[in-house]
Design a protein around this motif. Structure first.
Motif, PDB file in Angstrom:
ATOM      1  N   MET A   1       9.966  -3.127  25.292  1.00 12.19           N
ATOM      2  CA  MET A   1       9.230  -4.206  24.635  1.00 12.19           C
ATOM      3  C   MET A   1       9.555  -4.168  23.143  1.00 12.19           C
ATOM      4  SD  MET A   1       5.071  -4.746  24.553  1.00 12.19           S
ATOM      5  CE  MET A   1       4.792  -3.005  24.121  1.00 12.19           C
ATOM      6  N   ASP A   2       9.988  -5.284  22.603  1.00 15.33           N
ATOM      7  CA  ASP A   2      10.306  -5.364  21.175  1.00 15.33           C
ATOM      8  C   ASP A   2       9.026  -5.562  20.381  1.00 15.33           C
ATOM      9  OD1 ASP A   2      13.018  -5.096  21.635  1.00 15.33           O
ATOM     10  OD2 ASP A   2      13.364  -7.256  21.773  1.00 15.33           O
ATOM     11  N   VAL A   3       8.791  -4.696  19.410  1.00 14.76           N
ATOM     12  CA  VAL A   3       7.598  -4.785  18.574  1.00 14.76           C
ATOM     13  C   VAL A   3       7.997  -4.644  17.108  1.00 14.76           C
ATOM     14  CG1 VAL A   3       6.043  -3.881  20.344  1.00 14.76           C
ATOM     15  CG2 VAL A   3       7.156  -2.301  18.772  1.00 14.76           C
ATOM     16  N   TYR A   4       7.159  -5.204  16.233  1.00 13.41           N
ATOM     17  CA  TYR A   4       7.393  -5.085  14.796  1.00 13.41           C
ATOM     18  C   TYR A   4       6.685  -3.824  14.327  1.00 13.41           C
ATOM     19  CZ  TYR A   4       8.270  -6.580  10.018  1.00 13.41           C
ATOM     20  OH  TYR A   4       8.720  -6.648   8.729  1.00 13.41           O
ATOM     21  N   ARG A   5       7.467  -2.810  14.035  1.00 11.60           N
ATOM     22  CA  ARG A   5       6.938  -1.488  13.775  1.00 11.60           C
ATOM     23  C   ARG A   5       6.238  -1.385  12.420  1.00 11.60           C
ATOM     24  NH1 ARG A   5       6.332   1.731  18.242  1.00 11.60           N
ATOM     25  NH2 ARG A   5       8.289   2.145  19.327  1.00 11.60           N
ATOM     26  N   LYS A   6       5.493  -0.302  12.276  1.00  8.66           N
ATOM     27  CA  LYS A   6       4.811  -0.004  11.024  1.00  8.66           C
ATOM     28  C   LYS A   6       5.803   0.163   9.884  1.00  8.66           C
ATOM     29  CE  LYS A   6       1.495   3.293   9.070  1.00  8.66           C
ATOM     30  NZ  LYS A   6       0.700   4.527   9.346  1.00  8.66           N
ATOM     31  N   LYS A   7       7.022   0.577  10.205  1.00  7.50           N
ATOM     32  CA  LYS A   7       8.048   0.782   9.187  1.00  7.50           C
ATOM     33  C   LYS A   7       8.729  -0.522   8.776  1.00  7.50           C
ATOM     34  CE  LYS A   7      11.165   2.203  12.921  1.00  7.50           C
ATOM     35  NZ  LYS A   7      11.844   3.345  13.542  1.00  7.50           N
TER      36      LYS A   7
ATOM     37  N   ASP B   1      -1.606 -10.262   8.286  1.00 10.77           N
ATOM     38  CA  ASP B   1      -0.166 -10.074   8.161  1.00 10.77           C
ATOM     39  C   ASP B   1       0.536 -11.125   9.018  1.00 10.77           C
ATOM     40  OD1 ASP B   1       2.457  -9.264   8.051  1.00 10.77           O
ATOM     41  OD2 ASP B   1       2.004  -7.132   8.229  1.00 10.77           O
ATOM     42  N   PRO B   2       1.087 -12.183   8.400  1.00  3.96           N
ATOM     43  CA  PRO B   2       1.666 -13.296   9.164  1.00  3.96           C
ATOM     44  C   PRO B   2       2.852 -12.889  10.037  1.00  3.96           C
ATOM     45  CG  PRO B   2       2.199 -13.480   6.818  1.00  3.96           C
ATOM     46  CD  PRO B   2       1.170 -12.402   6.942  1.00  3.96           C
ATOM     47  N   ARG B   3       3.449 -11.730   9.767  1.00  3.76           N
ATOM     48  CA  ARG B   3       4.592 -11.302  10.585  1.00  3.76           C
ATOM     49  C   ARG B   3       4.151 -10.717  11.918  1.00  3.76           C
ATOM     50  NH1 ARG B   3       6.893  -7.220   6.404  1.00  3.76           N
ATOM     51  NH2 ARG B   3       4.655  -6.773   6.467  1.00  3.76           N
ATOM     52  N   ARG B   4       2.901 -10.353  12.015  1.00  7.28           N
ATOM     53  CA  ARG B   4       2.405  -9.741  13.244  1.00  7.28           C
ATOM     54  C   ARG B   4       1.643 -10.796  14.048  1.00  7.28           C
ATOM     55  NH1 ARG B   4       3.635  -4.555  12.953  1.00  7.28           N
ATOM     56  NH2 ARG B   4       3.831  -3.555  10.903  1.00  7.28           N
ATOM     57  N   ARG B   5       2.384 -11.525  14.876  1.00  7.63           N
ATOM     58  CA  ARG B   5       1.788 -12.635  15.618  1.00  7.63           C
ATOM     59  C   ARG B   5       1.495 -12.268  17.061  1.00  7.63           C
ATOM     60  NH1 ARG B   5       6.016 -11.843  18.483  1.00  7.63           N
ATOM     61  NH2 ARG B   5       7.983 -12.913  18.175  1.00  7.63           N
ATOM     62  N   GLY B   6       1.701 -10.981  17.413  1.00  5.36           N
ATOM     63  CA  GLY B   6       1.451 -10.537  18.776  1.00  5.36           C
ATOM     64  C   GLY B   6       2.708 -10.658  19.621  1.00  5.36           C
ATOM     65  N   VAL B   7       2.918  -9.716  20.535  1.00  5.25           N
ATOM     66  CA  VAL B   7       4.122  -9.759  21.373  1.00  5.25           C
ATOM     67  C   VAL B   7       4.081 -10.978  22.286  1.00  5.25           C
ATOM     68  CG1 VAL B   7       4.554  -7.278  21.321  1.00  5.25           C
ATOM     69  CG2 VAL B   7       3.055  -8.228  23.078  1.00  5.25           C
TER      70      VAL B   7
ATOM     71  N   ARG C   1       0.463 -23.730  23.193  1.00  4.28           N
ATOM     72  CA  ARG C   1       0.519 -22.284  23.032  1.00  4.28           C
ATOM     73  C   ARG C   1      -0.621 -21.765  22.164  1.00  4.28           C
ATOM     74  NH1 ARG C   1       5.678 -21.614  21.199  1.00  4.28           N
ATOM     75  NH2 ARG C   1       5.113 -21.217  19.033  1.00  4.28           N
ATOM     76  N   PRO C   2      -1.490 -20.906  22.706  1.00  2.00           N
ATOM     77  CA  PRO C   2      -2.609 -20.353  21.928  1.00  2.00           C
ATOM     78  C   PRO C   2      -2.145 -19.149  21.119  1.00  2.00           C
ATOM     79  CG  PRO C   2      -2.733 -19.546  24.158  1.00  2.00           C
ATOM     80  CD  PRO C   2      -1.522 -20.451  24.106  1.00  2.00           C
ATOM     81  N   PRO C   3      -2.942 -18.725  20.158  1.00  3.39           N
ATOM     82  CA  PRO C   3      -2.602 -17.492  19.432  1.00  3.39           C
ATOM     83  C   PRO C   3      -2.908 -16.273  20.269  1.00  3.39           C
ATOM     84  CG  PRO C   3      -4.702 -18.344  18.651  1.00  3.39           C
ATOM     85  CD  PRO C   3      -4.163 -19.363  19.628  1.00  3.39           C
ATOM     86  N   SER C   4      -2.299 -15.177  19.905  1.00  6.26           N
ATOM     87  CA  SER C   4      -2.619 -13.901  20.542  1.00  6.26           C
ATOM     88  C   SER C   4      -4.013 -13.456  20.132  1.00  6.26           C
ATOM     89  CB  SER C   4      -1.595 -12.842  20.110  1.00  6.26           C
ATOM     90  OG  SER C   4      -2.021 -11.538  20.432  1.00  6.26           O
ATOM     91  N   ILE C   5      -4.616 -12.624  20.939  1.00  2.62           N
ATOM     92  CA  ILE C   5      -5.858 -12.002  20.505  1.00  2.62           C
ATOM     93  C   ILE C   5      -5.555 -11.121  19.293  1.00  2.62           C
ATOM     94  CG2 ILE C   5      -6.964 -12.026  22.754  1.00  2.62           C
ATOM     95  CD1 ILE C   5      -6.209  -9.142  23.111  1.00  2.62           C
ATOM     96  N   THR C   6      -6.547 -10.878  18.487  1.00  5.49           N
ATOM     97  CA  THR C   6      -6.371 -10.076  17.280  1.00  5.49           C
ATOM     98  C   THR C   6      -6.642  -8.604  17.573  1.00  5.49           C
ATOM     99  OG1 THR C   6      -8.681 -10.338  16.602  1.00  5.49           O
ATOM    100  CG2 THR C   6      -7.115 -12.023  15.864  1.00  5.49           C
TER     101      THR C   6
END
Length: 416
Positions: A238-244, A220-226, A323-328
């Motif tokens: 903390m702002d997060v992209y919710r399941k909704k 899911d490209p929108r979930r790039r980690g906080v 800048r590295p990626p977030s852990i998965t």
């Protein structure tokens, strides 16, 4: 001879030709290419397609097309008997648990419904009672979604990672001045890893944020980690992209703030856009550093010299603001497996031999429901009160049992 009509042409369409379009309609993100649902459905549709050709199933299963035909199965071969046989295959040949068989059949049934709407099928065969009859009963539980960290497990794990982080920080901050630069870097790296792990465990244990909202999901490209810009220590949020499928603020309770502050101070990210939980995977970081430095115009030999002067590519990435990626989400599971084993935590669960990420959320839900009730817990967990009541119904049942016992004691005078 069958007359060529639009319906005949549709019915002669191979099943597999519809898969990608269906997945795009059901997927998330740009072009419908993201989301775990898409990945799981795609896998099951491919298995179904292989089964229809006879490549899967029991030894005597030959598929739904004539054995002397080399074409792919088409929609004209589908009817409720086919879906009944596949339900029987899921329930028997695949050796799946009853909930999993139900889930996989729902994936197929949803595709069947889509095919009806798109004109490929005349009826929703998969939903007919005769087609679903071989499926095992669903016990109402979702596979793998039942573990909850107990208070003792939460205490043991958080205490363990806290001690590990404190020891690593102390070792780094008390190094003699004459310590060699590379040795200093190695000690700092060890402290960074320990403080990152501590911060991650505390966030999972106390915020009840879903791991997919916290870390990167490759599907899911929108979930790039906080990122650090998503955190506010002052507001405790903390702002997060919710399941909704929308951004929302999650709470950062007091036990989480200290580990996050300590970790950020040691990390000292070069920008607020850095992920809070970057990957420490050496292969990923090595490839990233080489590519970014090359894109900046550095020659290969110069890049090699610069990397050799750094104990770890993560430290070089910090120095050069690469800048590295977030852990998965899978990476978080690996970390918790390692920490659960190192902390020697007793775990009695049929599916997980470690403290899984969702167990932290569910364990926090237990605490909230017992302390403040379903309404407050629902708000904190970002769920409907109805869903929270359903998932934590055992708590209410236990409380009602206590009420019943108290009532009986009062009426019968404790004669039971």
């Amino acid at each position: 001879m069958k007359r060529d009509t639009p319906m005949n042409r549709v019915q002669s369409t191979p099943l597999t030709e519809t898969f990608e379009r269906y997945l795009q309609d059901k997927g998330k993100g740009r072009g419908g290419n993201g989301g775990n649902y898409r990945r799981n459905v795609a896998r099951e549709l491919e298995r179904f397609a292989e089964w229809t050709t006879g490549e899967r199933g029991s030894d005597d299963w030959t598929g739904i097309i004539p054995t002397d035909s080399d074409r792919e199965p088409t929609f004209e071969e589908l009817d409720e008997r086919v879906f009944r046989e596949y339900a029987r295959h899921l329930a028997g040949d695949r050796g799946l648990k009853q909930n999993t068989a139900q889930t996989y059949y729902r994936y197929l049934s949803a595709w069947c419904g889509w095919c009806v709407n798109e004109g490929y099928l005349e009826a929703h065969y998969a939903q007919r009672a005769s087609a679903m009859a071989p499926l095992p009963d669903d016990d109402g539980r979702k596979p793998g979604d039942q573990q909850a960290w107990t208070s003792e497990q939460r205490h043991v794990l958080t205490r363990f990672v806290d001690e590990q982080a404190r020891d690593a920080i102390e070792e780094f901050t008390t190094l003699p001045e004459e310590t060699a630069p590379l040795d200093k870097q190695r000690t700092r790296y060890t402290a960074l890893k320990a403080t990152r792990d501590r911060a991650l465990v505390f966030v999972l244990a106390y915020t009840a944020v879903r791991v997919g909202e916290l870390l990167r999901d490759p599907n899911d490209p929108r979930r790039r980690g906080v990122r650090w810009t998503d955190l506010s220590f002052e507001e405790g949020s903390m702002d997060v992209y919710r399941k909704k499928q929308q951004w929302d603020a999650a709470s950062l309770p007091d036990p989480v703030i200290g580990p996050l502050r300590s970790y950020r101070k040691l990390l000292d990210p070069p920008s607020e856009r850095w992920p809070v939980f970057p990957t420490f995977d050496q292969r990923t970081l090595a490839s990233l550093v080489r590519k970014e430095l090359a894109d900046r115009g550095q020659r290969p030999d110069a890049i090699d010299e610069q990397r050799a002067a750094s104990a770890r590519d993560l430290l070089l990435a910090l120095e050069e603001d690469i800048r590295p990626p977030s852990i998965t989400t899978d990476g978080a599971r690996s970390i918790l497996q390692r920490l659960s084993e190192a902390a020697d935590i007793t775990i009695d669960h049929p599916r997980h031999d470690y403290l899984a990420p969702h167990g932290g959320r569910r364990g926090m839900g237990e605490v909230l429901v017992r302390a403040f009730g379903y309404t407050v817990a629902a708000r904190y967990l970002d769920n409907s009160e109805e869903m929270v009541r359903e998932r934590y119904s055992h708590i209410e049942a236990g409380e009602l049992g206590d009420v019943a016992t108290e009532a009986l004691d009062e009426i019968d005078g404790g004669r039971l």
